[in-house]
Write a protein that holds these residues in place. Structure first.
Motif, mmCIF file in Angstrom:
data_model
loop_
_atom_site.group_PDB
_atom_site.id
_atom_site.type_symbol
_atom_site.label_atom_id
_atom_site.label_comp_id
_atom_site.label_asym_id
_atom_site.label_seq_id
_atom_site.Cartn_x
_atom_site.Cartn_y
_atom_site.Cartn_z
ATOM 1 N N LEU A 132 1.036 -0.891 0.375
ATOM 2 C CA LEU A 132 0.214 -0.150 0.435
ATOM 3 C C LEU A 132 1.174 1.091 0.253
ATOM 4 O O LEU A 132 0.428 2.320 0.658
ATOM 5 C CB LEU A 132 -0.553 -0.337 1.617
ATOM 6 C CG LEU A 132 -1.697 -1.250 1.330
ATOM 7 C CD1 LEU A 132 -2.759 -1.179 2.763
ATOM 8 C CD2 LEU A 132 -3.139 -1.168 -0.174
ATOM 9 N N GLU A 133 1.857 1.823 -1.165
ATOM 10 C CA GLU A 133 3.007 2.122 -1.276
ATOM 11 C C GLU A 133 2.305 4.078 -1.438
ATOM 12 O O GLU A 133 2.931 5.132 -0.800
ATOM 13 C CB GLU A 133 3.250 2.138 -2.721
ATOM 14 C CG GLU A 133 2.659 2.416 -3.841
ATOM 15 C CD GLU A 133 3.815 2.051 -4.724
ATOM 16 O OE1 GLU A 133 4.005 2.968 -5.862
ATOM 17 O OE2 GLU A 133 3.930 1.109 -4.853
ATOM 18 N N ASP A 169 -0.663 2.508 10.660
ATOM 19 C CA ASP A 169 -2.174 3.209 11.033
ATOM 20 C C ASP A 169 -2.385 3.785 9.329
ATOM 21 O O ASP A 169 -3.265 3.968 8.562
ATOM 22 C CB ASP A 169 -1.214 4.447 11.588
ATOM 23 C CG ASP A 169 -1.131 4.099 13.284
ATOM 24 O OD1 ASP A 169 -1.933 2.587 13.303
ATOM 25 O OD2 ASP A 169 -0.573 5.097 13.586
ATOM 26 N N GLU A 170 -1.228 4.521 8.239
ATOM 27 C CA GLU A 170 -1.229 5.044 7.056
ATOM 28 C C GLU A 170 -2.029 3.759 6.560
ATOM 29 O O GLU A 170 -2.979 3.859 5.528
ATOM 30 C CB GLU A 170 -0.508 5.123 6.518
ATOM 31 C CG GLU A 170 -0.967 5.735 4.926
ATOM 32 C CD GLU A 170 -1.973 7.348 5.177
ATOM 33 O OE1 GLU A 170 -1.845 7.224 4.171
ATOM 34 O OE2 GLU A 170 -1.931 7.275 5.895
ATOM 35 N N GLY A 171 -1.535 2.218 6.290
ATOM 36 C CA GLY A 171 -2.245 0.571 5.761
ATOM 37 C C GLY A 171 -3.509 1.077 6.020
ATOM 38 O O GLY A 171 -4.419 0.571 4.850
ATOM 39 N N LEU A 228 7.784 0.254 -5.821
ATOM 40 C CA LEU A 228 8.744 0.163 -4.753
ATOM 41 C C LEU A 228 9.227 -1.157 -4.366
ATOM 42 O O LEU A 228 9.278 -1.405 -3.359
ATOM 43 C CB LEU A 228 7.818 1.203 -3.651
ATOM 44 C CG LEU A 228 8.088 2.345 -3.803
ATOM 45 C CD1 LEU A 228 7.468 3.166 -2.497
ATOM 46 C CD2 LEU A 228 9.247 2.976 -4.382
ATOM 47 N N SER A 229 7.622 -2.108 -4.296
ATOM 48 C CA SER A 229 8.061 -3.587 -4.137
ATOM 49 C C SER A 229 7.707 -4.879 -5.178
ATOM 50 O O SER A 229 6.582 -4.387 -5.998
ATOM 51 C CB SER A 229 7.855 -3.676 -2.908
ATOM 52 O OG SER A 229 5.906 -4.052 -2.489
ATOM 53 N N ASP A 230 8.217 -5.773 -5.359
ATOM 54 C CA ASP A 230 7.713 -7.072 -6.412
ATOM 55 C C ASP A 230 7.813 -5.984 -7.876
ATOM 56 O O ASP A 230 6.461 -6.288 -8.429
ATOM 57 C CB ASP A 230 6.252 -6.946 -5.621
ATOM 58 C CG ASP A 230 6.085 -8.610 -4.746
ATOM 59 O OD1 ASP A 230 7.213 -8.497 -3.908
ATOM 60 O OD2 ASP A 230 5.692 -9.014 -4.547
ATOM 61 N N SER A 231 7.953 -5.332 -8.204
ATOM 62 C CA SER A 231 8.027 -4.901 -9.567
ATOM 63 C C SER A 231 8.129 -5.355 -10.832
ATOM 64 O O SER A 231 7.369 -5.096 -11.709
ATOM 65 C CB SER A 231 9.036 -3.236 -10.019
ATOM 66 O OG SER A 231 10.243 -3.879 -9.220
ATOM 67 N N PHE A 242 0.661 -3.126 4.392
ATOM 68 C CA PHE A 242 0.583 -1.800 4.837
ATOM 69 C C PHE A 242 2.533 -2.579 5.413
ATOM 70 O O PHE A 242 3.352 -1.501 5.960
ATOM 71 C CB PHE A 242 0.118 -1.973 6.559
ATOM 72 C CG PHE A 242 0.221 -2.672 7.317
ATOM 73 C CD1 PHE A 242 0.691 -3.001 8.477
ATOM 74 C CD2 PHE A 242 -0.977 -3.603 7.563
ATOM 75 C CE1 PHE A 242 1.212 -3.781 9.587
ATOM 76 C CE2 PHE A 242 -1.658 -4.450 8.311
ATOM 77 C CZ PHE A 242 0.681 -4.235 9.462
ATOM 78 N N LEU A 243 2.951 -3.633 5.292
ATOM 79 C CA LEU A 243 4.064 -3.715 5.601
ATOM 80 C C LEU A 243 4.779 -5.092 5.660
ATOM 81 O O LEU A 243 4.354 -6.666 4.992
ATOM 82 C CB LEU A 243 3.969 -4.312 7.286
ATOM 83 C CG LEU A 243 5.627 -4.837 7.953
ATOM 84 C CD1 LEU A 243 7.017 -3.755 7.062
ATOM 85 C CD2 LEU A 243 5.883 -5.207 9.322
#
Length: 253
Positions: free
Chosen positions: A7-8, A56-58, A227-230, A39-40
């Motif tokens: 959840l970038e 929290d943001e996620g 930003l991950s798993d591109s 979220f992490l």
């Protein structure tokens, strides 16, 4: 289960959720779907890899997606202490593959009273996931989902044994095939994992034809910028092709 790996940002999550929601409306007949996003990302190759926006943001992003599009949401937990707050927001709790044997995490996930999706560890035989299923059920989980995401094949590769989808069905309400994570090449890019997304559509089709209960697909508006798993996420036009093609091959439809 469709969504970005991480959840970038609110923007990425909303774009994927909106596209998928509109896609489902255009399909011939109802298709159940769940929005997923982490979220992490605690299982990273390098200490400098992006790990996510935090809980929290996620959870704020998941709440927004759910309210705007009326879709159920799923996210991972990485400790027993996260289960309570995550269970207040997410509709499905997910236990990551490397944590699928951790009793305290499984029991905490089950105690939320939400369905729990347990990823089969890359090191686990499918029949050994029965214990994981029993742990969440004994803690109060009303519905267990088990997800195949590939098994270690030497160094830096994964292979999917479709037989596991039938084996795990004996002790789960639903068995899911994680298409995109199964195409990872762990650590192949040096400081991150590589992957071969070019096989995603064929693997999704194979799972659907086998008669799996669901598919897990990670998608992003621009995977090369993710930003991950591109290396394994698919773009949105490819997502639509995968969904339509899989439905055409789904056993029993």
């Amino acid at each position: 289960m469709i969504g970005p790996c991480s959840l970038e940002s609110m923007d990425v999550a909303m774009k994927v959720a909106e596209f998928t929601s509109r896609l489902m409306e255009r399909l011939d007949g109802p298709v159940e779907w769940v929005f997923k996003g982490s979220f992490l990302k605690d299982n990273r190759t390098s200490p400098g890899s992006y790990r996510g926006p935090g809980m929290d943001e996620g959870l704020r992003i998941l709440e927004k997606v759910s309210s705007d599009f009326g879709v159920r949401t799923l996210t991972d937990i990485h400790s027993s202490l996260q289960a309570g707050p995550v269970g207040q927001v997410a509709d499905v709790i997910q236990v990551p593959a490397f944590l699928c044997r951790q009793t305290s995490i499984l029991e905490a996930a089950g105690a939320t009273g939400k369905p729990v999706n347990i990823k089969k560890g890359q090191f686990m035989a499918p029949m050994n996931m029965k214990g994981a299923s029993e742990k969440v059920t004994s803690a109060g989980c009303p519905e267990v989902w088990l997800t195949e995401r590939g098994t270690f094949f030497g160094y830096g590769d994964l292979v999917v044994d479709l037989r596991s989808l039938s084996v795990m069905k004996e002790f789960a309400a639903r068995v899911i095939l994680d298409v995109t994570h199964s195409l990872q090449l762990p650590g192949a890019a040096g400081d991150s994992s590589g992957g071969c997304r070019e096989y995603a559509q064929a693997l999704a089709r194979a799972g659907a034809a086998w008669g799996v209960d669901g598919l897990f697909i990670e998608a992003h508006p621009c995977p090369s910028e993710a930003l991950s798993d591109s290396a394994t996420m698919v773009d949105l036009p490819a997502l639509e092709r995968m969904v339509r093609d899989s439905l055409a091959h789904w056993e029993g439809r």
